[in-house]
Design a protein around this motif. Structure first.
Motif, PDB file in Angstrom:
ATOM      1  N   ALA A 117      -8.593  -3.968-106.668  1.00 32.39           N
ATOM      2  CA  ALA A 117      -7.446  -3.079-106.821  1.00 32.39           C
ATOM      3  C   ALA A 117      -6.485  -3.303-105.660  1.00 32.39           C
ATOM      4  N   LEU A 118      -5.196  -3.199-105.972  1.00 32.41           N
ATOM      5  CA  LEU A 118      -4.185  -3.375-104.936  1.00 32.41           C
ATOM      6  C   LEU A 118      -4.265  -2.208-103.958  1.00 32.41           C
ATOM      7  N   GLY A 119      -4.250  -2.519-102.679  1.00 32.26           N
ATOM      8  CA  GLY A 119      -4.232  -1.464-101.667  1.00 32.26           C
ATOM      9  C   GLY A 119      -5.611  -0.908-101.343  1.00 32.26           C
ATOM     10  N   ALA A 120      -6.638  -1.367-102.078  1.00 35.03           N
ATOM     11  CA  ALA A 120      -7.992  -0.867-101.789  1.00 35.03           C
ATOM     12  C   ALA A 120      -8.521  -1.553-100.532  1.00 35.03           C
TER      13      ALA A 120
ATOM     14  N   TYR B  63     -22.207  -4.280-103.116  1.00 34.47           N
ATOM     15  CA  TYR B  63     -21.368  -4.997-104.081  1.00 34.47           C
ATOM     16  C   TYR B  63     -20.406  -4.012-104.735  1.00 34.47           C
ATOM     17  N   ALA B  64     -19.361  -4.558-105.376  1.00 36.15           N
ATOM     18  CA  ALA B  64     -18.422  -3.717-106.120  1.00 36.15           C
ATOM     19  C   ALA B  64     -18.952  -3.530-107.532  1.00 36.15           C
ATOM     20  N   GLU B  65     -18.775  -2.330-108.088  1.00 38.11           N
ATOM     21  CA  GLU B  65     -19.217  -2.053-109.463  1.00 38.11           C
ATOM     22  C   GLU B  65     -18.478  -2.969-110.438  1.00 38.11           C
ATOM     23  N   GLU B  66     -19.186  -3.483-111.427  1.00 30.92           N
ATOM     24  CA  GLU B  66     -18.591  -4.438-112.356  1.00 30.92           C
ATOM     25  C   GLU B  66     -18.618  -3.900-113.786  1.00 30.92           C
ATOM     26  N   THR B  67     -17.568  -4.212-114.555  1.00 29.72           N
ATOM     27  CA  THR B  67     -17.505  -3.810-115.959  1.00 29.72           C
ATOM     28  C   THR B  67     -17.748  -5.045-116.812  1.00 29.72           C
ATOM     29  N   ILE B  68     -18.841  -5.043-117.567  1.00 31.93           N
ATOM     30  CA  ILE B  68     -19.283  -6.247-118.277  1.00 31.93           C
ATOM     31  C   ILE B  68     -19.296  -6.001-119.780  1.00 31.93           C
ATOM     32  N   SER B  69     -18.819  -6.976-120.551  1.00 29.01           N
ATOM     33  CA  SER B  69     -18.981  -6.901-122.002  1.00 29.01           C
ATOM     34  C   SER B  69     -19.285  -8.294-122.537  1.00 29.01           C
ATOM     35  N   ALA B  70     -20.007  -8.353-123.669  1.00 30.64           N
ATOM     36  CA  ALA B  70     -20.371  -9.659-124.236  1.00 30.64           C
ATOM     37  C   ALA B  70     -19.117 -10.394-124.697  1.00 30.64           C
ATOM     38  N   ARG B  71     -19.149 -11.720-124.643  1.00 27.99           N
ATOM     39  CA  ARG B  71     -17.987 -12.512-125.068  1.00 27.99           C
ATOM     40  C   ARG B  71     -18.457 -13.860-125.609  1.00 27.99           C
TER      41      ARG B  71
ATOM     42  N   ARG C 100      -7.429  -7.766-101.880  1.00 26.21           N
ATOM     43  CA  ARG C 100      -6.216  -8.258-102.545  1.00 26.21           C
ATOM     44  C   ARG C 100      -5.011  -7.572-101.915  1.00 26.21           C
ATOM     45  N   TYR C 101      -3.967  -8.354-101.719  1.00 29.74           N
ATOM     46  CA  TYR C 101      -2.726  -7.818-101.171  1.00 29.74           C
ATOM     47  C   TYR C 101      -1.578  -8.152-102.121  1.00 29.74           C
TER      48      TYR C 101
ATOM     49  N   ASP D 238     -12.402 -13.933 -86.422  1.00 26.73           N
ATOM     50  CA  ASP D 238     -12.873 -13.526 -85.088  1.00 26.73           C
ATOM     51  C   ASP D 238     -14.362 -13.187 -85.094  1.00 26.73           C
ATOM     52  N   ARG D 239     -14.850 -12.735 -86.251  1.00 22.79           N
ATOM     53  CA  ARG D 239     -16.280 -12.428 -86.352  1.00 22.79           C
ATOM     54  C   ARG D 239     -17.091 -13.659 -86.741  1.00 22.79           C
ATOM     55  N   GLY D 240     -16.465 -14.827 -86.647  1.00 26.53           N
ATOM     56  CA  GLY D 240     -17.200 -16.075 -86.864  1.00 26.53           C
ATOM     57  C   GLY D 240     -17.357 -16.449 -88.329  1.00 26.53           C
ATOM     58  N   ARG D 241     -16.556 -15.822 -89.200  1.00 27.93           N
ATOM     59  CA  ARG D 241     -16.695 -16.122 -90.614  1.00 27.93           C
ATOM     60  C   ARG D 241     -15.527 -16.973 -91.095  1.00 27.93           C
ATOM     61  N   ALA D 242     -15.825 -18.051 -91.813  1.00 29.40           N
ATOM     62  CA  ALA D 242     -14.762 -18.859 -92.401  1.00 29.40           C
ATOM     63  C   ALA D 242     -14.149 -18.061 -93.550  1.00 29.40           C
ATOM     64  N   VAL D 243     -12.863 -18.316 -93.792  1.00 21.75           N
ATOM     65  CA  VAL D 243     -12.082 -17.499 -94.714  1.00 21.75           C
ATOM     66  C   VAL D 243     -11.430 -18.375 -95.763  1.00 21.75           C
ATOM     67  N   MET D 244     -11.270 -17.839 -96.955  1.00 20.82           N
ATOM     68  CA  MET D 244     -10.482 -18.538 -97.961  1.00 20.82           C
ATOM     69  C   MET D 244      -9.375 -17.636 -98.481  1.00 20.82           C
ATOM     70  N   VAL D 245      -8.257 -18.288 -98.780  1.00 22.32           N
ATOM     71  CA  VAL D 245      -7.066 -17.579 -99.238  1.00 22.32           C
ATOM     72  C   VAL D 245      -6.681 -18.155-100.590  1.00 22.32           C
ATOM     73  N   GLN D 246      -6.437 -17.269-101.553  1.00 22.76           N
ATOM     74  CA  GLN D 246      -6.051 -17.720-102.891  1.00 22.76           C
ATOM     75  C   GLN D 246      -4.881 -16.878-103.384  1.00 22.76           C
ATOM     76  N   PRO D 247      -4.074 -17.424-104.288  1.00 26.25           N
ATOM     77  CA  PRO D 247      -3.139 -16.542-104.987  1.00 26.25           C
ATOM     78  C   PRO D 247      -3.949 -15.619-105.886  1.00 26.25           C
ATOM     79  N   TYR D 248      -3.493 -14.400-106.069  1.00 24.13           N
ATOM     80  CA  TYR D 248      -4.151 -13.507-107.026  1.00 24.13           C
ATOM     81  C   TYR D 248      -3.792 -14.004-108.427  1.00 24.13           C
ATOM     82  N   LEU D 249      -4.803 -14.366-109.204  1.00 26.57           N
ATOM     83  CA  LEU D 249      -4.554 -14.837-110.572  1.00 26.57           C
ATOM     84  C   LEU D 249      -4.432 -13.618-111.487  1.00 26.57           C
ATOM     85  N   ASP D 250      -3.191 -13.350-111.928  1.00 30.47           N
ATOM     86  CA  ASP D 250      -2.943 -12.139-112.724  1.00 30.47           C
ATOM     87  C   ASP D 250      -3.723 -12.151-114.029  1.00 30.47           C
ATOM     88  N   SER D 251      -4.133 -13.341-114.461  1.00 29.18           N
ATOM     89  CA  SER D 251      -4.871 -13.445-115.728  1.00 29.18           C
ATOM     90  C   SER D 251      -6.176 -12.655-115.695  1.00 29.18           C
ATOM     91  N   VAL D 252      -6.667 -12.320-114.485  1.00 25.56           N
ATOM     92  CA  VAL D 252      -7.908 -11.557-114.374  1.00 25.56           C
ATOM     93  C   VAL D 252      -7.741 -10.166-115.004  1.00 25.56           C
TER      94      VAL D 252
END
Ligand SMILES: Nc1ncnc2c1ncn2[C@@H]1O[C@H](COP(=O)(O)OP(=O)(O)O)[C@@H](O)[C@H]1O
Ligand SMILES: [Mg+2]
Length: 320
Positions: free
Chosen positions: A228-231, A238-246, A161-162, A184-198
């Motif tokens: 995280a911004l700047g990470a 994988y990235a560690e995830e914080t999960i709660s029931a909903r 994220r930037y 350049d490493r042969g991988r297709a890329v996708m670009v999205q706006p950062y959805l602040d609602s996350v």
């Protein structure tokens, strides 16, 4: 009589392979619960490493893909593996579903089908960084944060994220460097706006994952924000995830149902398992971030009874 010498065939419980990867099996938090629940319904299930060349897949009545989290940089090899397994036994989800769903370009298909998806621009061929930068600037408004990820990715790997261009004049350049290096490493890329609602931790805010087992809604959870911004982009498994029931809202359930209808029409299959990850869009109504039909974590620990439901759904496929 000594059991080992008894020539009579003994009843064997059907064998189910839970396809995993060497690194992932001990980290797969669903695995112990699922294996135990499968034993409760009389199924002998075990973790089997997908790329182990010595495995005889025909020895299993059913192969269920679970934690093959290392396929993203070996996509072709993984797809070939699904085809090989499917030729000798029953694979869920089927190879055609995996081929369609492991490249996030399926989001464009679902958008064409009328599903509300996160606004996404795909870059598929290498191009000079200046051009990448222009393409990102065209697709993400100057006041929006920028997300760059490979179209074949899992566990937030290589995703970053930037800041918005308005916040940080260097953000666009950094995003373009990352995207160009993936291309350049042969991988297709996708670009999205950062959805602040996350980042919204209110009752309906943030990412909601809805898990479907055997074609029926099982449970939902909230996943905390991961980028995280700047990470630096995640380079581990994988990235560690914080999960709660909903409890999902009726609107979330309706959007998830429309996503699955569209996916079933696209692939021709009703999936054994599915996870639909939604975020509140611009106007607050749910948009699709990801449809996981390959190796979704179910987060069975977050929902009592869900392991038994997963086992029932699997058992229904073994004993037709
Ligand atoms: N456009 C976005 N806006 C906000 N957060 C995002 C966005 N895209 C991805 N993320 C964050 O990154 C995580 C991983 O992205 P995702 O698209 O789910 O891919 P995968 O889980 O396959 O790596 C999400 O769970 C979410 O926290
Ligand atoms: Mg995800």
């Amino acid at each position: 009589m000594n059991d080992a010498l008894d020539p009579r065939p003994r009843p064997r419980s059907p064998r189910v392979a839970l396809a995993t990867s060497t690194e992932a099996w001990s980290l797969d938090e669903d695995a112990p619960l699922l294996t135990a629940a499968l034993a409760d319904v009389g199924l002998d299930a075990r973790g089997v490493v997908w790329d182990d060349p010595d495995v005889d897949w025909s020895a299993f009545e059913l192969v269920v893909i679970r934690s093959t989290w290392d396929y993203a940089t070996r996509h072709r090899e993984f797809i070939e593996w699904t085809e090989r397994v499917q030729a000798v036994t029953d694979l869920r989800n089927p190879a055609a579903v995996i081929a369609w769903n492991t490249d996030k370009r399926y989001l464009a298909d679902l958008a064409d089908d009328g599903v509300a998806v996160t606004p996404t621009t795909f870059l598929t061929t290498p191009m000079p960084e200046a051009e990448v930068s222009e393409r990102i600037a065209e697709s993400v408004g100057s006041d929006r944060g920028i997300v760059v990820k490979p179209t074949v990715s899992a566990g937030s790997k290589d995703t970053a994220r930037y800041a918005s261009r308005a916040e940080d004049p260097h953000a666009l350049g950094a995003a373009a460097t990352h995207a160009a290096s993936l291309l350049d490493r042969g991988r297709a890329v996708m670009v999205q706006p950062y959805l602040d609602s996350v980042d919204d931790d209110g009752a309906d805010g943030g990412e909601t994952g809805l898990v479907f087992l055997g074609g029926t809604f099982s449970h939902a959870f909230r996943k905390g924000p991961l980028l995280a911004l700047g990470a630096d982009p995640v380079t581990g498994l994988y990235a560690e995830e914080t999960i709660s029931a909903r409890e999902p809202s009726d609107e979330q359930l309706a959007v998830a149902a429309s996503v699955l209808d569209a996916a079933r029409a696209r692939t021709g299959f009703t999936e054994l398992y599915a996870r639909v990850d939604l975020l509140p869009g611009e106007d607050g109504s749910p948009v699709l971030l990801e449809l996981e039909l390959c190796e979704p974590s179910f987060f069975l620990t977050s929902s009592p009874g869900s392991a038994a439901r997963a086992a029932e759904a699997i058992a229904a496929k073994v004993r037709r």
